[in-house]
Write a protein that holds these residues in place. Structure first.
Motif, PDB file in Angstrom:
ATOM      1  N   ILE A 297       8.065  74.877 -15.389  1.00 58.52           N
ATOM      2  CA  ILE A 297       8.821  75.443 -14.255  1.00 58.52           C
ATOM      3  C   ILE A 297       7.872  75.875 -13.141  1.00 58.52           C
ATOM      4  CG2 ILE A 297      10.363  77.318 -13.515  1.00 58.52           C
ATOM      5  CD1 ILE A 297      11.464  77.324 -16.414  1.00 58.52           C
ATOM      6  N   HIS A 298       6.776  76.502 -13.546  1.00 54.21           N
ATOM      7  CA  HIS A 298       5.839  76.985 -12.525  1.00 54.21           C
ATOM      8  C   HIS A 298       4.533  76.176 -12.519  1.00 54.21           C
ATOM      9  CE1 HIS A 298       8.619  80.252 -11.979  1.00 54.21           C
ATOM     10  NE2 HIS A 298       8.563  80.519 -13.262  1.00 54.21           N
ATOM     11  N   SER A 299       4.605  74.959 -13.064  1.00 45.63           N
ATOM     12  CA  SER A 299       3.384  74.144 -13.123  1.00 45.63           C
ATOM     13  C   SER A 299       2.951  73.711 -11.725  1.00 45.63           C
ATOM     14  CB  SER A 299       3.636  72.900 -13.986  1.00 45.63           C
ATOM     15  OG  SER A 299       2.586  71.982 -13.808  1.00 45.63           O
ATOM     16  N   THR A 304       6.505  68.443  -5.423  1.00 44.82           N
ATOM     17  CA  THR A 304       7.350  69.219  -4.518  1.00 44.82           C
ATOM     18  C   THR A 304       7.698  68.425  -3.258  1.00 44.82           C
ATOM     19  OG1 THR A 304       5.365  70.180  -3.571  1.00 44.82           O
ATOM     20  CG2 THR A 304       6.472  71.464  -5.274  1.00 44.82           C
ATOM     21  N   LYS A 305       7.023  67.267  -3.112  1.00 43.67           N
ATOM     22  CA  LYS A 305       7.320  66.407  -1.954  1.00 43.67           C
ATOM     23  C   LYS A 305       7.578  64.998  -2.471  1.00 43.67           C
ATOM     24  CE  LYS A 305       4.609  68.959   1.333  1.00 43.67           C
ATOM     25  NZ  LYS A 305       3.262  69.153   1.809  1.00 43.67           N
ATOM     26  N   PRO A 306       8.432  64.239  -1.783  1.00 43.31           N
ATOM     27  CA  PRO A 306       8.663  62.862  -2.212  1.00 43.31           C
ATOM     28  C   PRO A 306       7.405  62.001  -1.999  1.00 43.31           C
ATOM     29  CG  PRO A 306      10.019  63.400  -0.289  1.00 43.31           C
ATOM     30  CD  PRO A 306       9.227  64.614  -0.611  1.00 43.31           C
ATOM     31  N   LEU A 307       7.257  61.008  -2.872  1.00 38.63           N
ATOM     32  CA  LEU A 307       6.124  60.086  -2.742  1.00 38.63           C
ATOM     33  C   LEU A 307       6.654  58.671  -2.528  1.00 38.63           C
ATOM     34  CD1 LEU A 307       3.974  61.325  -5.775  1.00 38.63           C
ATOM     35  CD2 LEU A 307       3.724  61.977  -3.381  1.00 38.63           C
ATOM     36  N   ILE A 308       6.009  57.933  -1.663  1.00 40.94           N
ATOM     37  CA  ILE A 308       6.384  56.533  -1.444  1.00 40.94           C
ATOM     38  C   ILE A 308       5.190  55.667  -1.845  1.00 40.94           C
ATOM     39  CG2 ILE A 308       6.863  54.794   0.335  1.00 40.94           C
ATOM     40  CD1 ILE A 308       8.539  56.887   1.795  1.00 40.94           C
ATOM     41  N   LYS A 309       5.486  54.625  -2.636  1.00 43.63           N
ATOM     42  CA  LYS A 309       4.395  53.765  -3.114  1.00 43.63           C
ATOM     43  C   LYS A 309       4.168  52.634  -2.111  1.00 43.63           C
ATOM     44  CE  LYS A 309       2.854  52.246  -7.605  1.00 43.63           C
ATOM     45  NZ  LYS A 309       3.279  51.933  -8.970  1.00 43.63           N
ATOM     46  N   PHE A 314       0.539  55.887  -4.171  1.00 50.06           N
ATOM     47  CA  PHE A 314       1.554  56.808  -3.672  1.00 50.06           C
ATOM     48  C   PHE A 314       1.011  57.577  -2.474  1.00 50.06           C
ATOM     49  CE2 PHE A 314       3.269  56.548  -8.068  1.00 50.06           C
ATOM     50  CZ  PHE A 314       4.569  56.208  -7.730  1.00 50.06           C
ATOM     51  N   ARG A 315       1.894  57.791  -1.509  1.00 50.89           N
ATOM     52  CA  ARG A 315       1.530  58.693  -0.410  1.00 50.89           C
ATOM     53  C   ARG A 315       2.687  59.670  -0.191  1.00 50.89           C
ATOM     54  NH1 ARG A 315       4.619  57.937   3.989  1.00 50.89           N
ATOM     55  NH2 ARG A 315       5.465  55.843   4.350  1.00 50.89           N
ATOM     56  N   GLU A 316       2.341  60.866   0.259  1.00 50.70           N
ATOM     57  CA  GLU A 316       3.386  61.869   0.483  1.00 50.70           C
ATOM     58  C   GLU A 316       4.254  61.468   1.665  1.00 50.70           C
ATOM     59  OE1 GLU A 316       2.005  65.859   0.892  1.00 50.70           O
ATOM     60  OE2 GLU A 316       1.472  66.004  -1.221  1.00 50.70           O
ATOM     61  N   ALA A 317       5.530  61.811   1.580  1.00 49.60           N
ATOM     62  CA  ALA A 317       6.458  61.499   2.677  1.00 49.60           C
ATOM     63  C   ALA A 317       7.369  62.695   2.891  1.00 49.60           C
ATOM     64  CB  ALA A 317       7.278  60.267   2.315  1.00 49.60           C
TER      65      ALA A 317
END
Ligand code: FES
Length: 377
Positions: A297-299, A304-309, A314-317
């Motif tokens: 839960i607190h890892s 916390t953000k979507p990733l696009i491959k 992967f990059r944050e989006a």
């Protein structure tokens, strides 16, 4: 008494059902009888004797948890004889092993002196890890007794800490047997039992091996049943005190059973999980995942953000970009190959509401019935 299924407890004439014990009749009628070894739903053992009551005409005090109610019985739950017996039992329990809560050394003083002594000792170091959440300590307060009336008997067994979940501190064990019943009668794991005899008696796993090397599945039922500090969750030990946390009731999402949990929350963080007693479907029981699998839960590794491959990486989006991408690709596939070329997998680990939304989205928006769930998702 005209009705044959009636008895009198503390002057109250009460009905009982055949097979009910004195304790069950009393509790059903809000008459408090203290207990330590009694575990609801398990076979009464009468091991601790804290629940003794006086039955008029009986030769000795009887354990109310193991004595069936009988027609015409007249019972006293707090008579001078009962109180004297309970005090003695609590004194003996406190003097056996390491019960170093602040009630030690407070015998024979008046209530104000008792409270002042408790206050002075409350801040001492190495207090029991369940100080403030211990049924034996509660009883010591209630009957104002300590373990100093008898010479203490230290336990010969070292603490067991070699598993990731449970610390077993034999010096605080009162051998009430609730853990054994929880394991054998409630969870039916049969991983622990009483071992040895006489004063060396100990709760053991097969061959007296550590729990780690035994049949224990770490459901933690024993920890929840332990009324003292003999079995404590490793993560919680000395990390939180019960009055520092707020309990939040929720439903476990690990599988579809819907077990009811109590999240113990301190400063906005889940610091412990217990089963919600008395609530279906689990009535306080949990599996290892539900009870101990909450550190995610607190890892810090949680996404916390979507990733696009892209190009295999992967990059944050942003959410807008990710949602637009998914919507665009689904529309494209649907237009080119038809709605039945798309399938949706949901998960048994998400909530009913989330599964409902996924179902609506698949059938009403994508226009396909290709929806299923995968337990491992
Ligand atoms: Fe009845 Fe322990 S609670 S003997």
């Amino acid at each position: 008494m005209a009705d044959e299924n009636r008895l009198v407890i503390n002057g109250n004439e009460l009905r009982f059902e055949p097979g009910e014990t004195i304790l069950e009749v009393a509790r059903r009628n809000d008459i408090d009888i203290p207990t330590l070894c009694y575990l609801k739903g398990a076979t009464p053992t009468g091991a601790c004797r804290v629940c003794v009551v006086e039955v008029e005409g009986a030769r000795t005090l009887v354990a109310s948890c193991a004595t069936p109610a009988a027609k015409g019985m007249v019972v006293h739950t707090e008579s001078p004889k009962v109180v004297e017996a309970r005090k003695m039992i609590i004194q003996l329990l406190l003097s056996s092993g390491n019960h170093n809560c602040a009630v030690r050394g407070s015998d024979g003083v008046d209530w104000t002196a008792f409270q002042l002594k408790v206050q002075a000792e409350d801040s001492s170091e190495e207090l029991c890890p369940v100080w403030g959440d211990c049924r034996l300590q509660d009883l010591a307060y209630r009957y104002q007794v300590s373990g100093d009336a008898f010479e203490g008997t230290p336990t010969p067994y070292p603490m067991e800490t070699v598993n990731p979940f449970i610390v077993r501190d034999f010096s605080r064990c009162i051998l009430c047997g609730r853990c054994v019943q929880a394991c054998n009668e409630v969870q039916v794991n049969n991983a622990i039992n009483f071992g040895y005899r006489g004063s060396p008696t100990k709760i053991v796993a097969a061959e007296d091996k550590p729990l780690r090397d035994s049949d224990c599945v770490f459901c933690g039922e024993c920890v929840q049943a332990c009324p003292v500090g003999a079995l404590v969750e490793k993560n919680v030990r000395y990390q939180v005190r019960p009055w520092e946390t707020e309990k939040v009731r929720t439903t476990c999402t690990y599988c579809g059973v819907g077990c009811q949990l109590e999240l113990h929350v301190k400063d906005g963080k889940v610091v412990n999980v217990t089963g919600a007693e008395g609530a279906p479907p689990n009535y306080g029981s949990l599996c290892v995942k539900g009870r101990f699998g909450y550190d995610f839960i607190h890892s810090e590794e949680r996404l916390t953000k979507p990733l696009i491959k892209e190009d295999g990486r992967f990059r944050e989006a942003t959410w807008e970009e990710a949602l637009d991408r998914v919507a665009g690709r689904l529309s494209e596939i649907k237009d080119q190959s038809g709605p039945d070329s798309i399938g949706v997998f949901t998960s048994a680990r998400i909530t009913n509401e989330e599964n409902y939304i996924a179902n609506k989205f698949t059938r009403a928006v994508l226009k396909t019935n290709n929806i299923d769930h995968c337990a491992r998702l």
